[in-house]
Design an enzyme around this catalytic site. Structure first.
Site, short mmCIF file in Angstrom:
data_model
loop_
_atom_site.label_atom_id
_atom_site.label_comp_id
_atom_site.label_asym_id
_atom_site.label_seq_id
_atom_site.Cartn_x
_atom_site.Cartn_y
_atom_site.Cartn_z
N GLU A 153 0.78 -1.23 0.00
CA GLU A 153 0.00 0.00 0.00
C GLU A 153 0.82 1.28 0.00
OE1 GLU A 153 -3.42 0.06 -0.23
OE2 GLU A 153 -3.07 -2.06 -0.63
N SER A 426 -46.19 -13.82 47.21
CA SER A 426 -45.76 -13.72 48.60
C SER A 426 -44.39 -13.09 48.76
CB SER A 426 -45.76 -15.12 49.24
OG SER A 426 -47.07 -15.58 49.39
#
Length: 835
Positions: A153, A426
């Site tokens: 690159e 409960s």
């Protein structure tokens, strides 16, 4: 025009006019005087503007065309053009800079419009957008892999300052020579600037921005920092972002395991990732690989032998899905994403780039998912519930450690931890008893468990029996509904509701008698967090899953800073923990025992539609819910929820040291911290306990039965006569169905049952019946871990000796009440009373 052009013409010198003056004329005398004055002025130093003008005149007189007007001199126009160009370039650079990120933003390490969520240990559990799953340090990337990218690159990466003019010219010539795009002119820095800050549009203006931004990045970051960011962010095809992702996607390896030819394949991908992907076109990928290897050889990065060996290698792929597609704890991730807008502005969220650090413990999360899956696979099948939810919270700081919001997130994203509003049953009694203790009541204060009707509301116990006088501690251990209602009436609605809100309940609580039995809906997260206040001596911290939020530069923009708030006094919290420990040791939560201090409360709603258990140790509180989304009744009990809690906590506590709860404080001389406001009922009816309603502790224990190896009682929270009637009908119909099935399976004629019944009638005496009952009870006790037997035809047996009934002298059995006739006599037909 004449006047304008005459201004540019050269004027004659003033001295020539003076020469024309006659010596003897009056003007000559005047000139003599002026000359004298001039001589005096000449002695003084000329001013700075005068010197500048004189110098400028001398320069202009020496320039070519000095005899011409200024607008006809070519150097005038040349200078004007150059200066205008400089001004235009400066203006263009300024315009470009205004559209570029600030200097502080150039250190970004992630792309825009991404979101990364991490667990407490830093592991990535979810990513959105073009995000890199695994960020590597430059030292962790193999040297040859870095050189492969440089050769492919940007061969002059170490030399240029962001833009490489030589590279641009070389790329243009190579592309013209090959009549194809074989090389790009963008440097690695330019590519990084495009990845982080610019769009992928192909315009000249974008190229100018890219070049200018690259120069800025070069001035802000070192070459190694630029290369590190590039190798972690560059797109390499097939959903891979960064070299670590590419190594996994193409070869199922980590970067340090890649061979030279595999490195070259990956380094060849950036110009056209989808086109050069070896998964798409192996032949073209091989050509690009060989080109990269050739360039590495030319620049001295590898030897000829290494190049030859790598070129001879065929492409061997072992594809895998990108790790960023993998999601862990999907319900927790969904919760975190919904919490983000509370801490980050909508505009910032849209821009993205955030990294969210959470409190999730991955080991505990896996244990929670396994426990829920096991319960749904086993108990869920024969107890008729299809969904489950579990959440674990550290009560000391409010951090959520594990969250399972349902059976399958892929099929249903509804989070039953945070979104489902269900009646707590409960489990809400914990707040009723806590308010009573905080108002100064003693846990040994006794209340009557007997039929009660208050303002038309008639609560019922789950087993429809009554036990007479019970202490508060025994009542919560056995989860007696009527006692809970009496305590709520004594404490008052508002004190109880206010305490529940301070402890962490955020949902609306309605002031009604059934509040004591959990009639107001809550969600699992707030209920679990509220119970955590008992574990921390009365201090509460808001539950949360996000600990920090970082921006693209890695800077912390929000950090959790939730403060502890006093919800209930420490002594009352310690007494409640002492009482709730007894629920696990001797009551309805026995399935949750861990061999270390545990406290908690079970809960079941009408027709067992919701099965709950909220339990805690000093370092963690965990809540479990089981049920159906369509509110369909189940056949289970809260013991299944306690069992699920145990399955999870058994694995989680391996990482947690044993810690004891605080000692129970002295009960004498305590001061109330809550003022009770007793409920003024319009009408109260207290009925006497009949012989049919009497429920002994022995019967209570006998009826508590679990289908698994442990004995667990079920919880009660029905409270209304109509609900109790439905349960009785359901049991009766279920029993009749089982009897019919048994009759079909057994081939013995009905006559045998008749003879058997008559023979039992002839031998039924009080003594033999008692022995029959004791032997049958002993058989059940000795075989407590057997699987429940099939129901058989119900036979009459005399009541146990500890609750004698008058016996007839005749051989016929005594007449039983309708309650006894409907009450099953075998453990498999009972859902034990819960507490």
């Amino acid at each position: 025009m004449v006047k304008f052009t005459s201004w540019f013409k050269e004027r004659p010198e003033k001295s020539s006019e003076a020469d024309k003056v006659q010596p003897n004329s009056p003007l000559s005398d005047q000139n003599e005087e002026n000359k004298g004055l001039t001589n005096e002025n000449d002695k003084t130093t000329p001013t700075k503007p005068a010197r500048q003008n004189k110098l400028l005149n001398q320069i202009l007189s020496k320039l070519p065309g000095s005899h011409k007007p200024l607008y006809r001199r070519y150097w005038f126009w040349a200078g004007l053009g150059i200066s205008s160009g400089i001004i235009a370039i400066a203006y263009g650079i300024r315009a470009i800079d205004q559209g570029l990120p600030d200097k502080a933003e150039l250190t970004a390490i992630v792309r825009e419009r991404t979101l990364t969520i991490k667990a407490a240990d830093g592991s990535i559990i979810q990513q959105q957008g073009e995000a890199t799953r695994e960020q590597l340090k430059i030292e962790e990337i193999p040297d040859k892999l870095k050189k492969a990218f440089i050769a492919s690159e940007d061969r002059r990466f170490k030399e240029h300052n962001g833009v490489d003019p030589q590279g641009i010219v070389r790329a243009v010539l190579n592309n013209l020579r090959s009549q194809n795009v074989v090389e790009g002119g963008s440097t690695i820095t330019q590519q990084l600037s495009r990845i982080l800050f610019l769009k992928q549009e192909k315009t000249f203006w974008r190229k100018l921005k890219e070049a200018r931004l690259s120069q800025k990045i070069e001035g802000q970051l070192s070459k190694d920092e630029i290369l590190e960011r590039y190798l972690n962010l560059v797109y390499l095809g097939s959903g891979a972002y960064g070299v670590a992702d590419a190594a996994w996607v193409y070869f199922s390896k980590s970067v340090d395991q890649l061979t030279l030819d595999e490195m070259a394949i990956i380094a060849a991908l950036p110009p056209a990732p989808n086109r050069f992907s070896p998964q798409v076109n192996k032949q073209e990928a091989k050509q690009r690989r060989d080109l990269v290897l050739q360039r590495m050889l030319e620049y001295g990065f590898i030897t000829a032998a290494e190049k030859q060996t790598a070129t001879a290698e065929p492409i061997h792929l072992k594809p895998s899905s990108p790790k960023r597609w993998q999601e862990e704890a999907p319900y927790f991730i969904s919760y975190v994403q919904k919490e983000l807008p509370k801490y980050v502005s909508p505009k910032a969220l849209q821009a993205g780039g955030f990294t969210v650090e959470t409190s999730l413990n991955l080991n505990w999360q896996k244990a929670a998912e396994a426990a829920v899956k096991k319960t749904l696979r086993n108990e869920g099948r024969w107890e008729n519930f299809k969904q489950a939810a579990l959440v674990a919270v550290d009560p000391r700081n409010g951090e959520i450690k594990a969250m399972v919001g349902g059976k399958d997130f892929g099929k249903n994203q509804f989070n039953r931890v945070t979104q489902a509003q269900r009646q707590p049953g409960s489990t809400f009694k914990g707040f009723v008893y806590a308010a009573a203790i905080a108002s100064g009541m003693d846990p040994y204060d006794t209340y009557l468990d007997a039929p009660l009707v208050v303002d038309g509301y008639e609560p019922k116990n789950f087993d429809e029996g009554y036990r007479g006088m019970l202490s508060m501690r025994d009542a919560i251990t056995k989860s007696i509904n009527i006692v809970a209602v009496r305590i709520l009436m004594k404490v008052g609605f508002q004190p109880t509701i206010q305490l529940a809100h301070r402890m962490g309940i955020q949902s609306e609580l309605k002031p009604m008698y059934s509040l004591a039995l959990g009639s107001s809906e809550v969600n699992l997260l707030e209920l679990t967090s509220a119970y955590g206040s008992f574990a921390t001596k009365g201090l509460h911290v808001a539950p949360h899953g996000i600990t920090r939020i970082l921006d693209r530069q890695g800077k912390v923009i929000w950090s959790a800073n939730f403060k502890q708030e006093r919800a209930i006094d420490a002594d009352s919290a310690a007494i409640m923990t002492w009482m709730l420990r007894n629920v696990v040791l001797n009551g309805t939560g026995r399935a949750a025992q861990l061999g270390r201090p545990v406290a908690g409360k079970t809960g079941t709603t009408d027709d067992a539609r919701d099965l709950w258990f909220i339990g805690y140790i000093p370092q963690m509180v965990t809540g479990v819910w089981l049920g159906n989304d369509n509110n369909k009744p189940t056949w289970g009990s809260s013991g299944s929820a306690a069992y699920t809690w145990h399955e999870f906590m058994e694995k989680a506590v391996k990482e947690i040291p044993v810690e004891k709860f605080p000692e129970r404080p002295k009960l004498e001389g305590r001061k109330a911290t809550i003022k009770a406001v007793p409920v003024k009922a319009r009408r109260i009816i207290n009925r006497a306990i009949t012989s049919d309603d009497q429920q002994s502790d022995e019967q209570y224990t006998r009826r508590s039965y679990r289908r698994r190896s442990q004995q667990v009682n079920s919880d009660d929270n029905s409270g209304e006569e109509r609900s109790s009637r439905r349960r009785r009908y359901r049991r009766r119909y279920y029993q009749e169905d089982q009897q019919q099935q048994q009759q079909q399976e057994i081939s013995t004629p009905r006559r045998r049952y008749s003879r058997r019944y008559r023979s039992e009638e002839s031998s039924s005496s009080s003594e033999s019946s008692s022995q029959s009952y004791r032997s049958r009870r002993r058989y059940r006790t000795e075989n407590s871990d057997y699987s429940p037997p099939r129901r058989r035809r119900r036979q009459y047996t005399a009541p146990p000796a500890n609750n004698p009934r008058p016996s007839n002298s005749t051989s016929s059995p005594p007449t039983r009440s309708w309650r006894e006739r409907l009450r099953p006599t075998t453990p498999s037909s009972e859902t034990g009373p819960e507490g």
